[in-house]
Design an enzyme around this catalytic site. Structure first.
Site, short mmCIF file in Angstrom:
data_model
loop_
_atom_site.label_atom_id
_atom_site.label_comp_id
_atom_site.label_asym_id
_atom_site.label_seq_id
_atom_site.Cartn_x
_atom_site.Cartn_y
_atom_site.Cartn_z
N ARG A 5 3.38 3.92 21.76
CA ARG A 5 2.48 5.25 21.83
C ARG A 5 1.21 4.88 22.71
O ARG A 5 0.74 5.73 23.37
CB ARG A 5 2.20 5.66 20.46
N THR A 23 0.88 -1.21 -0.24
CA THR A 23 0.00 0.05 0.16
C THR A 23 0.89 1.25 -0.06
O THR A 23 2.09 1.27 0.69
CB THR A 23 -0.97 -0.18 1.19
N GLU A 24 0.25 2.33 -0.71
CA GLU A 24 1.25 3.45 -0.78
C GLU A 24 0.51 4.58 0.05
O GLU A 24 1.20 5.65 0.30
CB GLU A 24 1.22 4.07 -2.15
N HIS A 25 -0.70 4.65 0.50
CA HIS A 25 -1.35 5.27 1.28
C HIS A 25 -2.40 5.01 2.16
O HIS A 25 -2.98 3.70 1.85
CB HIS A 25 -1.89 6.38 0.56
N GLY A 48 -0.62 -6.25 8.31
CA GLY A 48 -0.55 -5.25 9.11
C GLY A 48 -1.32 -5.30 10.43
O GLY A 48 -1.52 -6.49 10.96
N GLY A 49 -1.71 -4.39 10.87
CA GLY A 49 -2.51 -4.25 12.34
C GLY A 49 -4.29 -4.34 12.00
O GLY A 49 -4.57 -4.56 10.93
N ASP A 50 -4.71 -4.21 13.03
CA ASP A 50 -6.25 -3.91 13.19
C ASP A 50 -6.73 -2.98 12.06
O ASP A 50 -7.72 -3.27 11.43
CB ASP A 50 -6.89 -3.51 14.56
#
Ligand SMILES: CCCCCCCCCCCCC/C=C/[C@@H](O)[C@H](CO)NC(=O)CCCCCCCCCCCCCCC
Ligand SMILES: Nc1ncnc2c1ncn2[C@@H]1O[C@H](COP(=O)(O)OP(=O)(O)OP(=O)(O)O)[C@@H](O)[C@H]1O
Ligand SMILES: [Ca+2]
Length: 534
Positions: A306, A166-168, A191-193
């Site tokens: 974070r 993915t680019e964005h 990836g994540g959720d």
């Protein structure tokens, strides 16, 4: 070859070898079971069901191996290797391999062909997958994880892939509205959720669009999405993967995809004033989890930590929110949030709940069945309002926000944490990490619901249009109580880790709207070490 008297398919039994050890190997084609045992003591016995065999390949034996032991006498031994699922600890799966040596080529080919025939009968396995990789999720290791741990397993299992990096944000979601989805047996996200959420929005949105269903109508009967989603965890929380597999481990998830597991999953829709906002499968949280998310989004550069930083900060701020929660209890399901009946592979509560909902649909008609029942109304001051569609187990909290929530029962667990002292709220949070019951507090309530609504008090009090009131109040603290913790600045819902900036919402659970390549969490007794040593 052993010929059964009743006309069943014959069992293949041969004396083979594993390196220096002689063994007997049997393939029961009727039961789909590969078994091998030592020819000499200690006569250990192993078996693997065909459904957990990943691949079979001819194996070249090098000279060094060939020149050892009794194989010296043979011209050129032949061998084949079986790759299969081995269960390790904590629901973790690994790809194990066992090589069997045969005395001649013909026997070796017979074994390879028989095993391949059996694999061809595993019709739920994917052959062609569409893969989206978020290179920036979690610790930014998505691409590496896929290339090093997942791609080799897919190629071993002869699965072909089209890979999109993915680019964005929203790249995967938008792309899913355009691709020829018929070409694929499933979509994988690395990836994540947030990535799971994107792919889910793409697939569910596309299915509704193709079926002419208006997602903005909160009462519309949504069409089930049959394209399975595979999750390769590479995010910060990986709650959806952890709560459906038992662990956030890329290899385990890849193996569940390869063996073609299917897990139906409830999806909830969130609307505001007859406008569709979002779907979610894990957590929809207001107050504490909404505020943690809002603060943590500004700190993406910090990586996965974070959430701890923003969690600590939000804990200290101790804001509460005043409003009205209305909910429709889930009467169709046999479970309740405090019954200790955990959702496990093949869960009968999920199966029976689905049946109940189907019967209600037949009886009362689509669309009219779900509004039936008595709405309950609760007004109050809340530190957190959490709607858990599933347990929301994750590495931070291995039992989750609602440990006995079900993955596919058409209900969500609505958890209301009323205003309490900081110390009590800390006690509540800590119980997510230990064995104590997090619902056993006077300031915590939990209900299993089919639908619910929330209206913020500051919007209720005013008769004017919701948006104007919002504009008037947002971005400031409560004028009536300048020193209290009542907060008007944050009106953010945490929707599977994505921000929703609308405090007033309407939520509805859609039973089994989508499917994953997973099987739920296995009972401890079946998740011991395989192949089963008998
Ligand atoms: C003292 C230790 C208490 C620890 C309490 C831990 C409770 C953790 C419960 C996690 C529940 C996750 C639910 C899943 C949500 C996902 O859809 C979403 C998207 O990925 N993730 C998050 O929003 C990410 C949410 C991450 C939330 C992290 C909250 C951390 C709280 C820390 C509070 C510290 C207080 C210390 C006072 C001395
Ligand atoms: N190439 C990209 N650049 C920027 N953002 C992206 C890109 N691809 C996907 N995204 C967005 O990044 C967001 C976060 O990604 P992801 O869920 O993979 O990781 P995470 O937030 O670290 O993990 P978790 O959701 O488990 O906490 C998603 O909402 C997704 O839309
Ligand atoms: Ca559920």
């Amino acid at each position: 070859m052993e010929q059964p008297p009743d006309g069943r398919r014959p069992r293949l039994i041969s004396s083979l070898a594993q390196g220096q050890r002689s063994c007997e190997v049997s393939l029961d084609r009727e039961l789909g079971l590969l078994t091998w045992w030592d020819a000499q003591p200690p006569r250990r016995n192993f078996s693997v069901p065909a459904s957990e065999i990943i691949a079979v390949e001819e194996t070249k034996i090098d000279e060094k191996q060939c020149n050892s032991g009794k194989w010296q006498k043979m011209e050129k031994p032949h061998a084949f290797t079986v790759y299969y699922v081995k269960r390790a600890r904590n629901y973790c799966w690994r790809c194990n391999e066992e090589t069997f040596w045969c005395i001649d080529e013909q026997l070796c080919n017979q074994w390879i062909n028989s095993l391949k025939e059996l694999l061809d009968l595993q019709t739920s396995r994917p052959k062609h997958l569409l893969v989206y990789i978020n290179p920036y999720g979690g610790k930014q290791k998505g691409k590496r994880i896929y290339e090093q741990k997942v791609a080799p397993l897919f190629s071993l299992a002869s699965i072909s892939t089209d890979v999109i990096i993915t680019e964005h944000a929203n790249h995967a979601k938008d792309n899913l509205f355009e691709v020829n989805i018929e070409k694929y047996d499933g979509v994988v996200c690395v990836g994540g959720d947030g990535m799971v959420s994107e792919v889910m929005h793409g697939l569910i949105g596309r299915t509704q669009k193709d079926s002419g269903i208006d997602q903005n109508n909160p009462k519309a009967p949504l069409v089930q999405c049959n394209v399975r989603i595979g999750i390769i965890p590479a995010g910060s929380t990986d709650c959806i993967c952890y709560a459906t597999v038992g662990i956030n481990d890329p290899v385990t998830s890849a193996l569940h995809i390869i063996v073609g597991d299917t897990l139906p999953l409830d999806v909830s829709s969130v609307h505001h004033n007859n406008a569709f906002l979002k779907y979610y499968v894990s957590l929809l949280g207001y107050g504490f989890y909404g505020d943690v998310l809002k603060d943590s989004e500004k700190k993406r550069w910090m990586g996965t930590i974070r959430y701890d930083f923003s969690g600590f900060k939000t804990f200290l701020s101790h804001h509460y929110y005043e409003g009205t929660v209305s909910y429709l209890p889930a009467k169709h399901t046999l479970g309740s949030p405090r019954d200790k009946k955990y959702c496990r592979t093949g869960c009968c509560i999920c199966r029976q709940s689905k049946q109940q909902l189907e019967e209600q649909r037949k009886k009362y008609g689509i669309g009219r069945d779900e509004g039936r029942g008595e709405w309950k109304v609760i007004k109050g001051k809340f530190l957190a309002i959490n709607a858990a569609n599933m347990s929301c187990a994750c590495p931070r909290s291995p039992k989750g926000l609602s440990p006995t929530a079900h993955l596919a029962d058409g209900s969500a667990d609505l958890i209301l944490v009323r205003k309490c002292s900081r110390f009590d709220f800390l006690r509540y949070l800590v119980r997510h990490t230990n064995q104590d019951d997090q619902f056993d507090f006077t300031f915590v309530e939990v209900y299993r619901v089919k639908k619910f609504q929330f209206t913020s008090k500051h919007l209720e009090d005013d008769d004017s249009d919701v948006k104007d009131v919002g504009k008037k109040h947002f971005g400031q603290f409560c004028r009536d109580h300048p020193v209290c913790c009542c907060n008007l600045t944050n009106n953010t819902w945490n929707c599977d880790g994505e921000m929703l900036n609308s405090s007033t919402i309407e939520v509805r659970v859609h039973c089994q709207l989508m499917k994953l390549f997973a099987r739920g969490i296995e009972e401890k007794s079946t998740s011991n070490h395989s192949p089963i040593e008998q």
